[in-house]
Design a protein around this motif. Structure first.
Motif, PDB file in Angstrom:
ATOM      1  N   ALA A 165       0.768  -1.304  -0.084  1.00 32.87           N
ATOM      2  CA  ALA A 165      -0.070  -0.237  -0.042  1.00 32.87           C
ATOM      3  C   ALA A 165       0.855   1.070  -0.037  1.00 32.87           C
ATOM      4  N   ILE A 166       1.963   1.100   0.896  1.00 30.34           N
ATOM      5  CA  ILE A 166       2.956   2.352   0.858  1.00 30.34           C
ATOM      6  C   ILE A 166       3.507   2.669  -0.501  1.00 30.34           C
ATOM      7  N   ASP A 167       4.005   1.497  -1.075  1.00 27.18           N
ATOM      8  CA  ASP A 167       4.735   1.434  -2.562  1.00 27.18           C
ATOM      9  C   ASP A 167       3.622   2.087  -3.766  1.00 27.18           C
ATOM     10  N   TYR A 168       2.403   1.702  -3.339  1.00 27.57           N
ATOM     11  CA  TYR A 168       1.279   2.010  -4.428  1.00 27.57           C
ATOM     12  C   TYR A 168       1.053   3.553  -4.166  1.00 27.57           C
ATOM     13  N   VAL A 169       0.920   4.142  -3.100  1.00 29.38           N
ATOM     14  CA  VAL A 169       0.834   5.506  -2.894  1.00 29.38           C
ATOM     15  C   VAL A 169       2.109   6.280  -3.494  1.00 29.38           C
ATOM     16  N   PHE A 170       3.371   5.811  -3.235  1.00 28.99           N
ATOM     17  CA  PHE A 170       4.589   6.354  -3.650  1.00 28.99           C
ATOM     18  C   PHE A 170       4.568   6.346  -5.166  1.00 28.99           C
ATOM     19  N   ILE A 171       4.383   5.193  -5.820  1.00 26.75           N
ATOM     20  CA  ILE A 171       4.228   5.127  -7.239  1.00 26.75           C
ATOM     21  C   ILE A 171       3.339   6.273  -8.001  1.00 26.75           C
ATOM     22  N   GLY A 172       2.061   6.335  -7.338  1.00 29.18           N
ATOM     23  CA  GLY A 172       1.285   7.091  -7.976  1.00 29.18           C
ATOM     24  C   GLY A 172       1.458   8.536  -7.679  1.00 29.18           C
ATOM     25  N   LEU A 173       2.330   8.954  -6.432  1.00 25.88           N
ATOM     26  CA  LEU A 173       2.929  10.467  -6.533  1.00 25.88           C
ATOM     27  C   LEU A 173       3.846  10.457  -7.443  1.00 25.88           C
ATOM     28  N   LEU A 174       4.702   9.409  -7.876  1.00 26.52           N
ATOM     29  CA  LEU A 174       5.724   9.444  -8.630  1.00 26.52           C
ATOM     30  C   LEU A 174       5.310   9.753 -10.054  1.00 26.52           C
ATOM     31  N   LEU A 175       4.194   9.190 -10.579  1.00 30.19           N
ATOM     32  CA  LEU A 175       3.508   9.340 -11.750  1.00 30.19           C
ATOM     33  C   LEU A 175       2.987  10.698 -11.788  1.00 30.19           C
ATOM     34  N   TYR A 176       2.369  11.174 -10.920  1.00 34.61           N
ATOM     35  CA  TYR A 176       1.827  12.465 -11.141  1.00 34.61           C
ATOM     36  C   TYR A 176       2.992  13.400 -11.191  1.00 34.61           C
ATOM     37  N   CYS A 177       4.015  13.438 -10.520  1.00 33.98           N
ATOM     38  CA  CYS A 177       5.301  14.237 -10.492  1.00 33.98           C
ATOM     39  C   CYS A 177       5.898  14.335 -12.035  1.00 33.98           C
ATOM     40  N   ILE A 178       6.054  13.301 -12.798  1.00 32.25           N
ATOM     41  CA  ILE A 178       6.337  13.002 -13.988  1.00 32.25           C
ATOM     42  C   ILE A 178       5.540  13.259 -15.033  1.00 32.25           C
ATOM     43  N   GLY A 179       4.199  13.664 -14.817  1.00 34.54           N
ATOM     44  CA  GLY A 179       3.077  14.274 -15.824  1.00 34.54           C
ATOM     45  C   GLY A 179       2.293  13.061 -16.351  1.00 34.54           C
ATOM     46  N   ARG A 180       2.435  11.796 -15.692  1.00 35.35           N
ATOM     47  CA  ARG A 180       1.645  10.756 -16.380  1.00 35.35           C
ATOM     48  C   ARG A 180       0.101  10.676 -15.552  1.00 35.35           C
ATOM     49  N   PRO A 181      -0.908  10.378 -16.791  1.00 30.15           N
ATOM     50  CA  PRO A 181      -2.102  10.235 -16.062  1.00 30.15           C
ATOM     51  C   PRO A 181      -2.304   9.244 -14.939  1.00 30.15           C
ATOM     52  N   ILE A 182      -3.083   9.483 -13.963  1.00 33.27           N
ATOM     53  CA  ILE A 182      -3.294   8.532 -12.883  1.00 33.27           C
ATOM     54  C   ILE A 182      -4.580   8.050 -12.453  1.00 33.27           C
ATOM     55  N   ALA A 183      -5.450   8.590 -13.465  1.00 37.76           N
ATOM     56  CA  ALA A 183      -6.805   7.936 -13.259  1.00 37.76           C
ATOM     57  C   ALA A 183      -6.854   6.539 -13.395  1.00 37.76           C
ATOM     58  N   ASN A 184      -6.618   6.035 -14.300  1.00 35.05           N
ATOM     59  CA  ASN A 184      -6.355   4.469 -14.617  1.00 35.05           C
ATOM     60  C   ASN A 184      -5.810   3.496 -13.504  1.00 35.05           C
ATOM     61  N   TYR A 185      -4.723   4.336 -13.030  1.00 37.13           N
ATOM     62  CA  TYR A 185      -3.786   3.892 -12.029  1.00 37.13           C
ATOM     63  C   TYR A 185      -4.767   3.694 -10.619  1.00 37.13           C
ATOM     64  N   LYS A 186      -5.411   4.754 -10.474  1.00 31.64           N
ATOM     65  CA  LYS A 186      -6.074   4.605  -9.105  1.00 31.64           C
ATOM     66  C   LYS A 186      -7.235   3.574  -9.229  1.00 31.64           C
ATOM     67  N   ALA A 187      -8.065   3.582 -10.669  1.00 32.77           N
ATOM     68  CA  ALA A 187      -9.037   2.749 -10.761  1.00 32.77           C
ATOM     69  C   ALA A 187      -8.428   1.187 -10.497  1.00 32.77           C
ATOM     70  N   ARG A 188      -7.444   1.011 -11.009  1.00 30.93           N
ATOM     71  CA  ARG A 188      -6.801  -0.421 -10.932  1.00 30.93           C
ATOM     72  C   ARG A 188      -6.675  -0.801  -9.761  1.00 30.93           C
ATOM     73  N   GLY A 189      -5.884   0.160  -8.991  1.00 29.58           N
ATOM     74  CA  GLY A 189      -5.781  -0.066  -7.511  1.00 29.58           C
ATOM     75  C   GLY A 189      -6.980  -0.387  -6.595  1.00 29.58           C
ATOM     76  N   ILE A 190      -7.966   0.149  -6.984  1.00 29.26           N
ATOM     77  CA  ILE A 190      -9.289   0.129  -6.117  1.00 29.26           C
ATOM     78  C   ILE A 190      -9.870  -1.178  -6.525  1.00 29.26           C
ATOM     79  N   TYR A 191      -9.841  -1.485  -7.779  1.00 37.83           N
ATOM     80  CA  TYR A 191     -10.372  -2.692  -8.361  1.00 37.83           C
ATOM     81  C   TYR A 191      -9.593  -4.041  -7.878  1.00 37.83           C
ATOM     82  N   ILE A 192      -8.104  -3.954  -7.688  1.00 34.99           N
ATOM     83  CA  ILE A 192      -7.468  -4.971  -7.170  1.00 34.99           C
ATOM     84  C   ILE A 192      -7.526  -5.169  -5.887  1.00 34.99           C
TER      85      ILE A 192
END
Length: 256
Positions: A165-192
């Motif tokens: 869970a900690i790594d998931y938050v960190f990767i999402g934050l990293l994706l946001y910082c480098i300009g990548r879209p995170i909507a699908n990333y958040k949806a996949r995390g909730i689904y899993i």
């Protein structure tokens, strides 16, 4: 000492870069700058997230590596609890006192060696039962022991979930910082989490209750009744949960 200083400096540089990238994307999307206090808050958030993710992942990975090495290189023995070591645990707000953690001390006789005593590689809040038996692996060359059982597996599973869970938050934050879209990333995390992690946790918890029911220890009648009722209720709840979650349109789930 030098390697610690190098790693700390590297992490600090990474955090500063991520803070700058986050501030730029935030300013671009919101059309406003963070300001000094906002930048400090973002820096602190990224620093904590990065430190926790890297630190916990490294520690957990090292623990898993050591346990696998002991199991692979060692031999299996049946050890008996002969003593325990009491240590100070976390602070209990309700009791306003520090809790006590107990580390079981087991005794067994390795091949070609005299009987030895070893502390197990985990602790718990309950006092170990003297005479209780554990399956352990002992590496003679490294003089290390690793316990194998439901308690150890459950503790490792919980640790993996927390670090994941900690790594998931960190990767999402990293994706946001480098300009990548995170909507699908958040949806996949909730689904899993809903379809796999949560049912897995419930299954393991129910298996733990079943183990507590049939582990051979003498218990009061009310404990047996409570365990049976909990297993029955948890089983019904798990079946209803899985049926509800998986009764939807699978096509919608695949598009997440």
């Amino acid at each position: 000492m030098k390697i610690v200083l190098f790693i700390s400096s590297l992490v600090l540089i990474v955090v500063i870069c991520l803070t700058v990238l986050y501030s730029r994307r935030r300013a671009k999307e919101k059309k406003t700058k963070l300001g000094c206090s906002g930048t400090v808050n973002v820096f602190a958030l990224i620093l904590v997230s990065t430190s926790f993710s890297l630190g916990f992942s490294f520690t957990l990975g090292l623990q898993i590596k050591e346990k696998v090495e002991v199991i692979y290189s060692g031999e299996k023995y049946y050890a008996t609890v002969v003593d325990y070591v009491a240590t100070t645990g976390s602070y209990d707000e309700d009791k306003r006192a520090y809790s006590t953690e107990y580390i079981p001390v087991v005794e067994f006789k390795p091949r070609y060696k005299e009987t030895i005593q070893k502390e197990l590689d985990y602790s718990s809040n309950s006092v170990p039962v003297l005479g209780e038996r554990y399956s352990v692996y002992y590496d003679t060359d490294a003089d290390r022991v690793a316990v194998v059982g439901w308690a150890a597996i459950l503790k490792l599973f919980v640790a993996v979930l927390i670090v994941g869970a900690i790594d998931y938050v960190f990767i999402g934050l990293l994706l946001y910082c480098i300009g990548r879209p995170i909507a699908n990333y958040k949806a996949r995390g909730i689904y899993i989490g809903l379809y796999y992690v949560l049912p897995g946790v419930l299954v393991l918890f129910m298996l733990g209750l079943i183990y507590g029911l049939f582990n051979g220890e003498d218990k009061p009648t009310w404990v047996y009744f409570t365990l049976l009722l909990s297993i029955f209720g948890l089983g019904l709840g798990l079946w209803a949960f899985i049926k509800t979650m998986w009764s939807g349109d699978k096509g919608d789930n695949q598009t997440v």
